[in-house]
Design an enzyme around this catalytic site. Structure first.
Site, mmCIF file in Angstrom:
data_model
loop_
_atom_site.group_PDB
_atom_site.id
_atom_site.type_symbol
_atom_site.label_atom_id
_atom_site.label_comp_id
_atom_site.label_asym_id
_atom_site.label_seq_id
_atom_site.Cartn_x
_atom_site.Cartn_y
_atom_site.Cartn_z
ATOM 1 N N HIS A 130 23.369 -34.458 16.580
ATOM 2 C CA HIS A 130 23.002 -35.844 16.903
ATOM 3 C C HIS A 130 24.108 -36.399 17.803
ATOM 4 O O HIS A 130 25.272 -36.005 17.676
ATOM 5 C CB HIS A 130 22.946 -36.619 15.577
ATOM 6 N N ASP A 207 28.631 -33.639 9.384
ATOM 7 C CA ASP A 207 27.741 -34.785 9.530
ATOM 8 C C ASP A 207 26.613 -34.566 8.526
ATOM 9 O O ASP A 207 25.717 -33.753 8.753
ATOM 10 C CB ASP A 207 27.207 -34.841 10.968
ATOM 11 N N GLN A 210 21.734 -36.248 7.192
ATOM 12 C CA GLN A 210 20.386 -35.783 6.822
ATOM 13 C C GLN A 210 20.398 -34.873 5.594
ATOM 14 O O GLN A 210 19.370 -34.299 5.248
ATOM 15 C CB GLN A 210 19.726 -35.050 8.005
ATOM 16 N N LYS A 233 19.936 -44.357 5.063
ATOM 17 C CA LYS A 233 19.045 -43.192 5.014
ATOM 18 C C LYS A 233 18.868 -42.693 3.577
ATOM 19 O O LYS A 233 18.311 -41.622 3.350
ATOM 20 C CB LYS A 233 19.621 -42.061 5.883
ATOM 21 N N CYS A 372 17.988 -38.906 19.609
ATOM 22 C CA CYS A 372 19.454 -38.894 19.772
ATOM 23 C C CYS A 372 19.988 -37.466 19.811
ATOM 24 O O CYS A 372 21.066 -37.179 19.267
ATOM 25 C CB CYS A 372 20.166 -39.674 18.673
HETATM 26 N N1 PLP Z 1 23.882 -37.918 12.307
HETATM 27 C C1 PLP Z 1 22.613 -37.573 12.093
HETATM 28 C C2 PLP Z 1 22.270 -36.137 11.844
HETATM 29 C C3 PLP Z 1 21.624 -38.541 12.092
HETATM 30 O O1 PLP Z 1 20.348 -38.197 11.889
HETATM 31 C C4 PLP Z 1 21.984 -39.885 12.323
HETATM 32 C C5 PLP Z 1 20.955 -40.945 12.381
HETATM 33 O O2 PLP Z 1 19.832 -40.724 12.748
HETATM 34 C C6 PLP Z 1 23.330 -40.192 12.530
HETATM 35 C C7 PLP Z 1 24.255 -39.183 12.509
HETATM 36 C C8 PLP Z 1 23.783 -41.584 12.792
HETATM 37 O O3 PLP Z 1 23.602 -42.414 11.706
HETATM 38 P P1 PLP Z 1 23.852 -43.986 11.846
HETATM 39 O O4 PLP Z 1 23.048 -44.432 13.024
HETATM 40 O O5 PLP Z 1 23.362 -44.539 10.560
HETATM 41 O O6 PLP Z 1 25.314 -44.186 12.047
#
Ligand code: PLP
Length: 416
Positions: A130, A207, A210, A233, A372
């Site tokens: 992401h 990260d 998910q 999430k 993203c």
């Molecule tokens: N990392 C992953 C794998 C994500 O799916 C997301 C959000 O879609 C993020 C990071 C970023 O999360 P946030 O926008 O809540 O900071």
């Protein structure tokens, strides 16, 4: 075509806790919410907790010497303890409240990165990250002269671990990798990646945006140095996220943001930072969102993370099977048994935005675009894709509605 007869969770009963899930849109279409990888919905238990705090328990934390502030501080610290236990961190100061996963990763890239990464050093990420877990590392590389390298993906949509071994060397300072891809759904072998990175002398940031909401997490079993995720999430409010960091690392890192709460002492000449977690929580933290996240964790634990994971995988397997019957569906990512409850796909000859629009007419909410993850889409040779993502409150009936709506999209475009 039905390959799954029953699910481990009684989603119909659980849905009664989620007021928004009984919404009817476009006149007569029950909302089928399949955009859970973007953000989940909240149960009444979380919403009521937020209201209760604002109505009776709210003051700033760690500041006032008065009853209400003490009470609010206790609730905030109880939430930290709930997060600690949920991810099995060794101690509460290893849990930093941030505004989200993105902020947590930026904190590490800025604080640990600026202090430890030099020109010529290497940062390894993957092709499936992401943007939240790629852009902060590119920014760090720009500031320091370090180089960002990528673990490629295989044709199946898995990480190529042989290529990872070849990338690792004595210049590698950190490996930043998603536990579950928000596009492919791929479940990455984090324990193995950490082992190989540590053998090469590199740290690992996971990260877990998910994965933490959907499966049992144990940051100590992973052996990870940093883990980041978001509250929204996993049933919590937006505006709160978590950075887990190994205590010895957090103690050695300089603070990222300066302000109130993060100091032990301030003089005219300068300041002395507080210990973690306060060191990394400058200013007024997301007090009520953190307490709401704690209520979300209570809810998830009452259901059980193993069951949640199983439920979502079965829904995804059923969706996969139903969508295969439609024809013209290209799945992005591995087979259902190697991934979480995320299905990204393209429908031959129809732009992803058109697919999402037709599905919306059926009441079905899915995501369309690059999610993203532009480099990943480029690697897959698609400009945009659709993504259906499940949570424990989704049902087999909803999977059927998704498949019918996709059939309809195909019918409409065949006529044109
Ligand atoms: N990392 C992953 C794998 C994500 O799916 C997301 C959000 O879609 C993020 C990071 C970023 O999360 P946030 O926008 O809540 O900071």
């Amino acid at each position: 075509m039905s390959i799954v007869e029953t699910l481990p969770l009684d989603a119909e009963t659980l849905r009664e806790d989620f007021p928004i899930l009984s919404t009817v849109i476009h006149g007569d279409r029950p909302l089928v919410y399949l955009d859970n990888a973007a953000t989940t919905q909240r149960p009444r238990q979380v919403i009521e907790k937020l209201v209760e705090v604002y109505e009776r328990q709210y003051a700033n934390v760690h500041r006032g010497i008065h009853w209400l502030s003490d009470h609010s501080t206790d609730l905030f610290e109880e939430a930290r303890e709930k997060v600690r236990s949920f991810i099995n961190a060794g101690s509460a100061p290893e849990v930093i409240f941030t505004t989200g996963c993105t902020m947590a990763i930026n904190l590490v890239a800025r604080s640990w990165g600026d202090a430890n990464v030099r020109a010529g050093d290497e940062i390894i990420i993957t092709e499936m990250e992401h943007h939240s877990n790629s852009v902060p590392w590119h920014q760090l590389a720009e500031r320091t002269g370090a180089v960002v390298r990528h673990i490629p993906i295989t044709e199946e949509g898995l990480l190529d671990l042989d290529a990872f071994d070849e990338l690792l060397n004595e210049r590698t300072r950190i490996v930043a990798v998603g536990a579950v891809s928000n596009v492919l759904g791929t479940i990455n072998p984090i324990g193995e990646i950490v082992r190989r990175a540590h053998d090469a002398g590199a740290l690992v940031l996971v990260d877990a945006a998910q994965s933490v909401p959907h499966d049992k997490s144990d940051v100590q079993a992973w052996g990870a140095d940093f883990v980041a995720f978001s509250g929204h999430k996993m049933l919590g409010p937006s505006g709160v996220g978590v950075l887990y960091g190994r205590l010895d690392l957090l103690e050695a890192m300089p603070p990222f943001l300066g302000g109130g709460s993060m100091i032990r002492r301030v003089t005219l000449e300068g300041f002395e930072p507080a210990d973690p977690p306060a060191k990394f929580e400058a200013g007024t933290p997301p007090i009520v969102p953190a307490i709401g996240l704690g209520a979300g964790i209570d809810y998830l634990e009452a259901i059980g993370l193993e069951k949640i994971h199983q439920h979502e995988q079965l829904l995804a397997a059923q969706a996969h099977a139903a969508m295969e019957q439609i024809g013209g569906v290209r799945f992005l990512g591995p087979a259902p048994d190697k991934k979480a409850g995320i299905i990204s796909f393209t429908l031959e000859g129809i732009h992803a935005h058109d697919v999402a629009q037709i599905l919306d007419r059926h009441g079905v909410a899915i995501r369309a675009g690059h999610h993203c993850a532009m480099p990943l889409h480029k690697r897959l040779g698609v400009v945009a894709s659709n993504r259906a993502s499940f949570y424990f409150y989704n049902t087999l009936d909803e999977v059927e509605i998704l498949a019918e709506a996709l059939q309809d999209a195909k019918r409409i475009f065949r006529r044109r």
